[in-house]
Structures are given as C-alpha cells and as structure tokens.
Design a protein around this motif. Structure first.
Motif, short mmCIF file in Angstrom:
data_model
loop_
_atom_site.label_atom_id
_atom_site.label_comp_id
_atom_site.label_asym_id
_atom_site.label_seq_id
_atom_site.Cartn_x
_atom_site.Cartn_y
_atom_site.Cartn_z
N GLN A 55 8.82 -11.55 -9.16
CA GLN A 55 9.04 -11.83 -7.74
C GLN A 55 8.56 -13.23 -7.43
O GLN A 55 7.54 -13.69 -7.98
CB GLN A 55 8.26 -10.79 -6.91
CG GLN A 55 8.55 -10.81 -5.43
CD GLN A 55 7.70 -9.81 -4.68
OE1 GLN A 55 6.58 -9.51 -5.11
NE2 GLN A 55 8.20 -9.28 -3.59
N VAL A 56 9.29 -13.95 -6.58
CA VAL A 56 8.94 -15.32 -6.20
C VAL A 56 8.70 -15.37 -4.70
O VAL A 56 9.53 -14.87 -3.91
CB VAL A 56 10.06 -16.31 -6.59
CG1 VAL A 56 9.70 -17.73 -6.15
CG2 VAL A 56 10.31 -16.27 -8.09
N HIS A 57 7.56 -15.94 -4.29
CA HIS A 57 7.21 -16.09 -2.88
C HIS A 57 7.16 -14.74 -2.14
O HIS A 57 7.33 -14.72 -0.92
CB HIS A 57 8.17 -17.04 -2.16
CG HIS A 57 8.21 -18.41 -2.73
ND1 HIS A 57 7.09 -19.21 -2.89
CD2 HIS A 57 9.26 -19.15 -3.21
CE1 HIS A 57 7.43 -20.37 -3.43
NE2 HIS A 57 8.73 -20.36 -3.64
N GLY A 58 7.01 -13.67 -2.87
CA GLY A 58 6.98 -12.36 -2.22
C GLY A 58 8.28 -12.02 -1.51
O GLY A 58 8.32 -11.11 -0.68
N THR A 59 9.37 -12.72 -1.86
CA THR A 59 10.63 -12.56 -1.12
C THR A 59 11.83 -12.37 -2.03
O THR A 59 12.74 -11.61 -1.72
CB THR A 59 10.87 -13.81 -0.23
OG1 THR A 59 9.80 -13.92 0.70
CG2 THR A 59 12.19 -13.71 0.53
N TYR A 60 11.84 -13.07 -3.17
CA TYR A 60 13.00 -13.04 -4.06
C TYR A 60 12.63 -12.34 -5.37
O TYR A 60 11.61 -12.66 -5.99
CB TYR A 60 13.50 -14.46 -4.34
CG TYR A 60 13.81 -15.23 -3.08
CD1 TYR A 60 14.96 -14.97 -2.35
CD2 TYR A 60 12.91 -16.19 -2.61
CE1 TYR A 60 15.23 -15.65 -1.17
CE2 TYR A 60 13.18 -16.88 -1.44
CZ TYR A 60 14.33 -16.61 -0.73
OH TYR A 60 14.59 -17.28 0.43
N ILE A 61 13.49 -11.42 -5.78
CA ILE A 61 13.29 -10.69 -7.03
C ILE A 61 14.19 -11.30 -8.09
O ILE A 61 15.39 -11.50 -7.85
CB ILE A 61 13.61 -9.19 -6.85
CG1 ILE A 61 12.70 -8.58 -5.78
CG2 ILE A 61 13.47 -8.44 -8.17
CD1 ILE A 61 13.10 -7.17 -5.39
N GLY B 232 10.49 -10.02 4.01
CA GLY B 232 10.16 -11.07 3.07
C GLY B 232 8.66 -11.30 3.09
O GLY B 232 7.95 -10.82 3.98
N SER B 233 8.18 -12.06 2.11
CA SER B 233 6.74 -12.32 1.98
C SER B 233 5.95 -11.03 1.86
O SER B 233 4.84 -10.89 2.40
CB SER B 233 6.23 -13.14 3.18
OG SER B 233 6.91 -14.36 3.28
N THR B 234 6.53 -10.03 1.18
CA THR B 234 5.87 -8.75 0.94
C THR B 234 5.83 -8.53 -0.57
O THR B 234 6.89 -8.44 -1.21
CB THR B 234 6.63 -7.59 1.61
OG1 THR B 234 6.71 -7.82 3.02
CG2 THR B 234 5.94 -6.26 1.34
N LEU B 235 4.64 -8.45 -1.13
CA LEU B 235 4.53 -8.24 -2.56
C LEU B 235 4.97 -6.83 -2.93
O LEU B 235 4.63 -5.86 -2.25
CB LEU B 235 3.08 -8.45 -3.01
CG LEU B 235 2.55 -9.88 -2.96
CD1 LEU B 235 1.08 -9.91 -3.33
CD2 LEU B 235 3.36 -10.78 -3.88
N LEU B 236 5.76 -6.72 -3.98
CA LEU B 236 6.23 -5.43 -4.49
C LEU B 236 5.77 -5.26 -5.92
O LEU B 236 5.65 -6.23 -6.67
CB LEU B 236 7.76 -5.34 -4.42
CG LEU B 236 8.43 -5.50 -3.06
CD1 LEU B 236 9.94 -5.43 -3.22
CD2 LEU B 236 7.96 -4.45 -2.07
N SER B 237 5.54 -4.01 -6.31
CA SER B 237 5.21 -3.73 -7.69
C SER B 237 6.46 -3.79 -8.55
O SER B 237 7.59 -3.80 -8.04
CB SER B 237 4.57 -2.35 -7.82
OG SER B 237 5.54 -1.34 -7.60
#
Length: 593
Positions: A411-417, A546-551
C-alpha cells in the motif's frame, strides 16, 4: 409596382447552394456520399490548401460511372438517379436523393468531372464554372468517377469571407472522413492532404481494423463489442474501455443504416448507458451503427441530411441506452476477448470471501511483527466495512472463484494498493474509489422501484443551519420519497428517524447529516435519478477512505470484491478505481523500449 418579385435563376441557385454547401467539408461529404451510392469499393480524397484557404478537393472512386448524357444531367437542379416520386422519400435507402448537391457545388465553384462506365470504351470529361458547362469532351479514364472542385465561393465572396481559418476547415474535412470511413468499413478510403497520406483503410469490412487504421492500436486494444439486447434495437459497433473520455460528444461516431449522423439525444443515451462510469460532462469513445427499417426514419429533415427523425424516437433512445448498459454489464465483453482488463486484473485465487476475524489481541495485524502501525479501532472499522460488502448471497466460508491476481505487493500513502496481475502486469487500485464502486453496485442491485427506509433504533440528532433547515422543510415530501423520516426537535436540532435502506447499518451522525444534505441539493427530478443520487452518496460516505492503512488480508479482500463485481472499474462519479501497467508500459516509462 409590386413589392414582391420572382428571383432570377442565378440568385436561386446561389441560395440553394448556401443551404447545401456551407464549407469545404460539405463539398467532400456530398461527393463521397455519391461515390458510396455508386457502389464504389475504393474512394480516394485529395485536399490542396494554402495558408488561407482550401484550394482544391478531388474525390475519385471506382464506382459504376456515368454515360455522357447522365454526366451532363447530373449538374441540373433536382436531377437524381436515387428516387422517382414523392413516395420514394418514405423509404430512402441511399445517402443522396434530392438531386441538389452537384448543382449546388457547381454553382459556386470550378468543377471538372471525369467519368466512365466499366463497359464503355471512352469516358466523359466536363468543365463547369459557376454552374455552366464550359467544355465537354471524350477522354480516356479508368472505370468510376473523379470530381475536382476548386475556387469554392469564387463568385460569392461574401460566403468565402465567413469561412474559418484553413486549419479549422481542414479539421472539419478530416473529422468528416473519419466518420464516413467508420460507418463504411467495407469500403477502402484514402485521405491525402498536400500529397501526404492522412490515413488509409483496408475496406475488409473489419470495423476494429478500421478503427486501428484511423486512431491507432492503443485505442483498438480497448474496444468492447456491442452486445445487442434481445428484442431490442439492432446496434453494431464498439465502445472503448478503459475509458478515454472527452469533453464533447464528438468522440461518439454514430450512423443509421450507414448514414453518419449527428444526434444529441442519441449521444446522451449512449452516455447514460455508461451510468456512473463517466465523470460529469464527459463523453466516451464509441462507434455505433443503428439498423432500422428505412420507413422508420425520415432523412429529409435537414439540408445536409446529417440529422434524422425517428418515427419512434423514445423507443430508439431507450433501447440504445439499454444496449450500452447491457454491453458494459456483460462480464464476457472485454478488449481482446479477455476480461475487462485483459487477464491482468482477473482476481484472487480461490479464497474465503467471508473471512471471520478472531477475537483477541491477534485479531488485527498491528499486533504482528513486520506489519505497519495500526490502531485496533481503525483496523476494526475497515474490517467492518469490508464485511458489509462481502457477497450477501454467498454463505460464510464458501469457496468462491474470482479472477486471479498473483499477489498483493503493498500500500502507498495509505490510499493506493499495488498488486501483480496474472500476466505480471502492475495493478494500482485506489482503495476508496474501489470500495465506493463495490458499495454502489451492491446498493443498486438491492433497489427496485420505491426507495425503502431503514428505521433507526435510536433517532440520530443532527444540527442544521437555518438555510439547511429551510431546505429540509421545503423538500420534506421528496425526502420522504427518498427514504428519510425526519422531524424537528426544537431549535436547530432535527431527529432523523429513518434513512434510505442501505443494506447495512448506518448510524454515524456525521454520515447521516452529510447524506441528508447532499440528497437535498439535488432531490428534485426523476425517481430513478433520485435513487442513484442516494446510492452514490451512501457509497461515498460508507466506503473505506483514502489515507487508511489496511492489512495484507484486507487489501486482498478489497481487490477480490472489486474484481468479482466486474467492470466498469470506476467509482460512481466516474473516477478510475484501477489502473494497469503492462511490461511494455513500464519499459517505455524507464526508456527500455
């Protein structure tokens, strides 16, 4: 002395020419359409210009040609081989039929016609100036017809003065020829300007090949074939996806029975067929031909014949919209006959779509070594949203095959996978746009007819400004129809008793207030639009931000849901949710190719 008088023949011819011949492109259009009506298989258009004007236009074809008598008659007003009586206008099957074009063109230009029929030993050549034959002779010539038009509007300087710049006039000619070539892939067209070829089409009756020859292979790779709706309009052609969008409908190439036309209602129908796949005020690339009984359309409603009237226009518009929607909704339609993003975005391996999160400290990845820093609350909020969009019709733990993605990279910037596709392509997913599309699709599937309400166990109190409170009072009936139950609670407070049924719980006051205000802004209008606006707003408000960290596991679940939902891979507002970079794309990016 009378005030009314009859105009002389020369003035009449100039007026008639003004209706048919607006600009150089009008001349090319009429000559090329005559060549098509003459059963030509190869048509060549040559344009000469200087810095100020389009000086000469020559159209050559290998059609049936004409005898000397027919050639001289062709330049008489209302002389035509296409129809014989007014009854024939009810079922016009040719592109030309009025017998005005050649006479109108000749009236305001210098014309040279050369023609020969296949079985004739010699051909005919005519020179005309201002509509008058100045010379006629026999000549050697190949079968077919060649017409050269020069010094357009030489005898009507006022008309020439109102022409645009030479680049604008050439752009009209190029656009016209592209449209005609796309509506007749069975004919080979060659367009030449200043002795340089602009394009040549093969004439092999392959529309994809024609599109590639005019616009290039990159666009051709994105084409999706139209899937006709059973019992609906007979439509053939292609749409482009992923979308190269444009600010005007000029990128939509329409023809009816092979006649290229301009129709704003049909362009709007095509755009509406894309639903929420297109951003507002953007238009798709499409090449479509509609086939109708000639008796169902009136082509005699405009001097240039580029506008037509349908006997059942509403049925045509509705059917075209449904056809486009059906094509985009069909999982079997895709560029190159693969899936919507050509095998690269074809889903995760077999997996449990309903993943249950165990209780306890190990239930979120922030507790594990090597994972990004998560708060338990943020993880559980994202996990809750993902569980709400798991396939409701698949029992928990059921194995479901969705298209294959080799691995999720991160994940990049907590927005793009970032993920690697089956063919090694790099996939970049906007997590908010992706989840918003998933939520929206789920909501639209649940809605049929009346918008139902989801009653809240505890009313949600919202604070509204005086302006917003006035809007709520004014739109109370429409809000109720949209699924809201809201009552004043004193002062600036309002109690929301029910919200539009979303298929899952909505209890966040901020989300409910935002939903309420956004729906108010555009509440009036057709019920179907109201439902879509409600669904769009719910989707935007409830989707993972966006800007949300995902596992790692959450990213896999999100991609799985997105690819299972299928194309179009755009959010309800038309923003792309997925981008794909092939090995070739990356090679160009790093100048390896």
């Amino acid at each position: 002395m009378t005030m009314i008088h009859i105009l002389d023949e020369e003035t009449v011819s100039h007026i008639a020419a003004g209706e048919v011949v607006e600009r150089p492109a009008s001349v090319v259009k009429e000559l090329v359409e005559n060549a098509i009506d003459a059963s030509a298989q190869r048509i060549r258009v040559e344009i000469r210009s200087d810095g100020s004007f389009v000086r000469k236009m020559t159209v050559s074809d290998d059609g049936t040609g004409m005898t000397a008598d027919d050639a001289s008659l062709a330049f008489r007003q209302h002389a035509t081989s296409k129809i014989r009586s007014a009854d024939d206008l009810l079922e016009v099957a040719t592109l030309g039929f009025r017998g005005e074009a050649l006479a109108s063109i000749a009236a305001v230009s210098e014309v040279v016609l050369t023609t020969r029929r296949k079985d004739d030993l010699v051909g005919t050549r005519l020179h005309l100036s201002g509509g008058v034959v100045t010379r006629a002779s026999e000549t050697g010539a190949p079968p077919g017809t060649t017409i050269s038009v020069s010094d357009l509007f030489f005898n009507t300087p006022a008309r020439r003065k109102f022409l645009r710049t030479v680049s604008t006039e050439l752009a009209h000619i190029f656009d016209l020829m592209e449209r005609i070539a796309l509506s007749h892939p069975e004919i080979s067209f060659t367009l030449i300007h200043q002795e340089k070829e602009k394009f040549t089409t093969s004439g092999r009756e392959d529309l994809v090949e024609t599109i590639q020859e005019i616009f290039g292979s990159d666009l051709a790779r994105r084409l999706i074939p139209i899937v006709p709706v059973q019992g609906g309009l007979m439509v053939t052609g292609y749409l482009a996806y992923p979308l190269p969008v444009h600010r005007s409908g000029r990128s939509t190439y329409l023809s009816v029975n092979g006649r290229q036309i301009i129709s704003q209602p049909l362009v709007r129908a095509i755009r509406e067929g894309f639903g929420t796949s297109l951003p507002k005020d953007r238009f798709p690339f499409a090449v479509l031909d509609i086939r109708l009984d000639p008796g169902e359309i009136d082509v005699n409603v405009h001097p240039t014949k580029r506008e037509v009237r349908f006997r059942k226009e509403r049925d045509v518009i509705d059917s075209l919209r449904k056809t486009v929607w059906s094509t985009l909704s069909d999982p079997m339609t895709a560029p190159g006959g693969a899936t919507a993003i050509e095998k690269g975005a074809v889903g995760l391996k077999k997996r449990h779509l309903h993943t249950r999160v165990a209780e306890g400290a190990a239930s979120y990845p922030g507790m594990d070594a090597g994972e990004p820093e998560f708060s338990k609350r943020d993880y559980e909020r994202s996990d809750h949203k993902l569980r709400q969009t798991e396939l409701a019709d698949v029992p928990a733990g059921t194995e479901t095959t969705s298209p294959h993605v080799r691995r999720v990279l991160g994940q990049v910037h907590g927005t793009y996978i970032l993920a690697e596709g089956e063919d090694g392509d790099l996939l970049i997913i906007d997590q908010h746009a992706a989840h918003e599309k998933i939520v929206f699709d789920a909501l639209m599937k649940k809605r049929e007819g009346v918008v139902s309400s989801q009653h809240l166990l505890v009313p949600v109190m919202v604070q509204l400004s005086h302006r917003d409170a006035a809007l709520v009072r004014d739109a109370s009936g429409d809000l109720h129809a949209a699924g809201f139950v809201i009552e004043p609670f004193g002062g600036d407070s309002w109690a929301v008793q029910a919200v539009p049924a979303a298929g899952w719980k909505m209890d966040d006051p901020d989300d409910i207030q935002s939903l309420l205000l956004e729906v108010i802004e555009g509440i009036r209008g057709p019920a179907t639009d109201r439902q879509m606006r409600v669904c769009m707003t719910i989707a935007c408000r409830t989707a993972i931000k966006g800007s949300t960290l995902l596992s790692q596991e959450q990213m896999e679940r999100l991609i799985s849901q997105l690819l299972y939902a299928g194309p179009p891979f755009t959010c309800p507002h038309g923003r792309p949710a997925l981008a794909r970079f092939t090995d070739v794309d990356l090679g160009h990016l790093f100048q390896r190719r």
